[in-house]
Design a protein around this motif. Structure first.
Motif, PDB file in Angstrom:
ATOM      1  N   THR A  14      -0.446  63.016  -4.863  1.00  0.00           N
ATOM      2  CA  THR A  14      -0.848  63.965  -3.950  1.00  0.00           C
ATOM      3  C   THR A  14      -1.041  65.172  -4.624  1.00  0.00           C
ATOM      4  O   THR A  14      -2.018  65.751  -4.636  1.00  0.00           O
ATOM      5  N   PHE A  15       0.035  65.579  -5.338  1.00  0.00           N
ATOM      6  CA  PHE A  15      -0.089  66.769  -6.172  1.00  0.00           C
ATOM      7  C   PHE A  15       0.977  66.417  -7.410  1.00  0.00           C
ATOM      8  O   PHE A  15       1.888  65.872  -7.144  1.00  0.00           O
ATOM      9  N   VAL A  16       0.803  67.531  -8.170  1.00  0.00           N
ATOM     10  CA  VAL A  16       1.802  67.534  -9.468  1.00  0.00           C
ATOM     11  C   VAL A  16       2.016  68.901  -9.738  1.00  0.00           C
ATOM     12  O   VAL A  16       1.460  69.755  -9.375  1.00  0.00           O
TER      13      VAL A  16
ATOM     14  N   GLY B  46      -6.335  60.210  -2.068  1.00  0.00           N
ATOM     15  CA  GLY B  46      -7.843  60.705  -2.296  1.00  0.00           C
ATOM     16  C   GLY B  46      -7.753  62.254  -2.175  1.00  0.00           C
ATOM     17  O   GLY B  46      -7.052  63.049  -2.555  1.00  0.00           O
ATOM     18  N   SER B  47      -9.108  62.809  -2.113  1.00  0.00           N
ATOM     19  CA  SER B  47      -9.482  64.169  -2.649  1.00  0.00           C
ATOM     20  C   SER B  47      -8.970  64.977  -1.253  1.00  0.00           C
ATOM     21  O   SER B  47      -8.865  64.666  -0.275  1.00  0.00           O
TER      22      SER B  47
ATOM     23  N   HIS C 296      -8.654  64.696   2.985  1.00  0.00           N
ATOM     24  CA  HIS C 296      -9.819  64.621   3.984  1.00  0.00           C
ATOM     25  C   HIS C 296     -10.223  63.234   4.292  1.00  0.00           C
ATOM     26  O   HIS C 296     -10.620  62.914   5.445  1.00  0.00           O
ATOM     27  N   ASP C 297      -9.935  62.220   3.426  1.00  0.00           N
ATOM     28  CA  ASP C 297     -10.470  60.938   3.597  1.00  0.00           C
ATOM     29  C   ASP C 297      -9.464  60.260   4.618  1.00  0.00           C
ATOM     30  O   ASP C 297      -9.997  59.173   5.185  1.00  0.00           O
ATOM     31  N   ILE C 298      -8.351  60.482   5.083  1.00  0.00           N
ATOM     32  CA  ILE C 298      -7.502  60.195   5.975  1.00  0.00           C
ATOM     33  C   ILE C 298      -7.062  61.036   7.014  1.00  0.00           C
ATOM     34  O   ILE C 298      -6.459  60.779   7.936  1.00  0.00           O
ATOM     35  N   HIS C 299      -7.657  62.178   7.122  1.00  0.00           N
ATOM     36  CA  HIS C 299      -7.677  63.076   8.110  1.00  0.00           C
ATOM     37  C   HIS C 299      -6.297  63.688   8.323  1.00  0.00           C
ATOM     38  O   HIS C 299      -5.844  63.843   9.452  1.00  0.00           O
TER      39      HIS C 299
END
Length: 304
Positions: A252-254, A272-273, A288-291
């Motif tokens: 998710t993040f680094v 995803g993004s 946003h792809d998984i809301h």
């Protein structure tokens, strides 16, 4: 619906032992860009911006096509509308759209941002190469600054406005006293969002999968860190002694050490993004792809 979980099965074992948990808020639509408002956050969504806290949704404001990263400043939320080509001012207390400013919007695809600094609001206003400077006292455009074409990405810090052109591969330092570009820095492939903080200006070189560290004094690249094969498309912020990079692939993040450029943690599952914003109390991310809107508490413990 709120949930708490820690999806780290895809991560190296070294990170799993200290992986933070996240509080997940399920947001119908396509939650994306974020702007911090105290203990809450504004979230961009399809046809609207929404106000959220960890307790749930607080308010929403309808817009034609809200786009790009937003800014909270001068008692307002400032957000671009890619359908109307306008900058919109929303009152933080009433959650009402107060003012519509005819600025133009440089990137109708929505990859851009609105920032504040030096008593002004700044937005990339024309893809041919212009940045609009807006006075929040009059809600008028007071300057139109020539920049490289397709300069969409902005940050303000260290007494300057910084703008990135993804096609010219440049970082431009803009002096707010003269409204002119005073320095250009060559970057890697497809540079995107950037952040000013923790001693430097940080730019995602999306095509190279790297983050460039740029000296705000000289405008020169002082180091790079390789993160992934690609950083298309993510987000970046700096604070709390760390650089926070929202990625699309592998996690998710680094978390990056701003001094050594070491990657201190790869956090979360690949979702995803999405977007990311730092606060001293926690990190906000969207997928946003998984809301999903997520809250990661106690950032001082992440990446230590």
């Amino acid at each position: 619906m709120l949930a708490v979980f820690s999806p780290f099965s895809c991560l190296p074992h070294a990170f799993a032992a200290t992986a933070p948990t996240q509080q997940v808020m399920h947001v119908p639509g396509s939650p994306d860009f974020l702007a911090v408002d105290g203990a809450s956050v504004w979230v961009m969504n399809r046809g609207r911006v929404e106000h959220w806290s960890v307790s749930g949704k607080l308010a929403e404001v309808k817009l034609g096509h809200p786009c790009g990263a937003m800014s909270v400043a001068f008692g307002s939320l400032w957000v671009a509308d890619c359908k109307a080509n306008t900058l919109n001012r929303i009152d933080l207390k009433t959650a009402q759209k107060d003012v519509v400013i005819q600025t133009g919007i440089a990137n109708p695809r929505g990859e851009l941002n609105v920032v504040s600094g030096e008593g002004s609001i700044w937005v990339a206003s024309d893809g041919s190469g212009k940045v609009a400077r807006v006075d929040p006292l009059t809600n008028k455009v007071i300057a139109s600054i020539p920049v490289d074409s397709e300069t969409y990405y902005l940050a303000f810090g260290y007494g300057a406005l910084w703008g990135v052109s993804a096609t010219h591969n440049t970082l431009q330092k803009i002096d707010p006293q003269t409204n002119t570009v005073v320095k250009k820095t060559a970057l890697g492939r497809a540079p995107g969002f950037l952040a000013a903080g923790e001693g430097a200006v940080w730019v995602q070189e999306q095509g190279d999968g790297t983050v460039a560290r740029v000296s705000p004094e000289t405008g020169e690249v002082s180091g790079r860190v390789k993160v992934d094969n690609s950083l298309m498309y993510g987000d970046i912020d700096a604070g709390g002694g760390k650089v926070w990079l929202r990625t699309t692939d592998h996690q998710t993040f680094v978390v990056i050490d701003p001094q050594t450029l070491a990657i201190r943690a790869r956090v979360g599952a690949q979702t995803g993004s999405g977007a990311l914003r730092y606060t001293p109390e926690g990190i906000w991310t969207t997928s946003h792809d998984i809301h999903v809107l997520a809250w990661w508490a106690k950032p001082e413990n992440i990446g230590n």
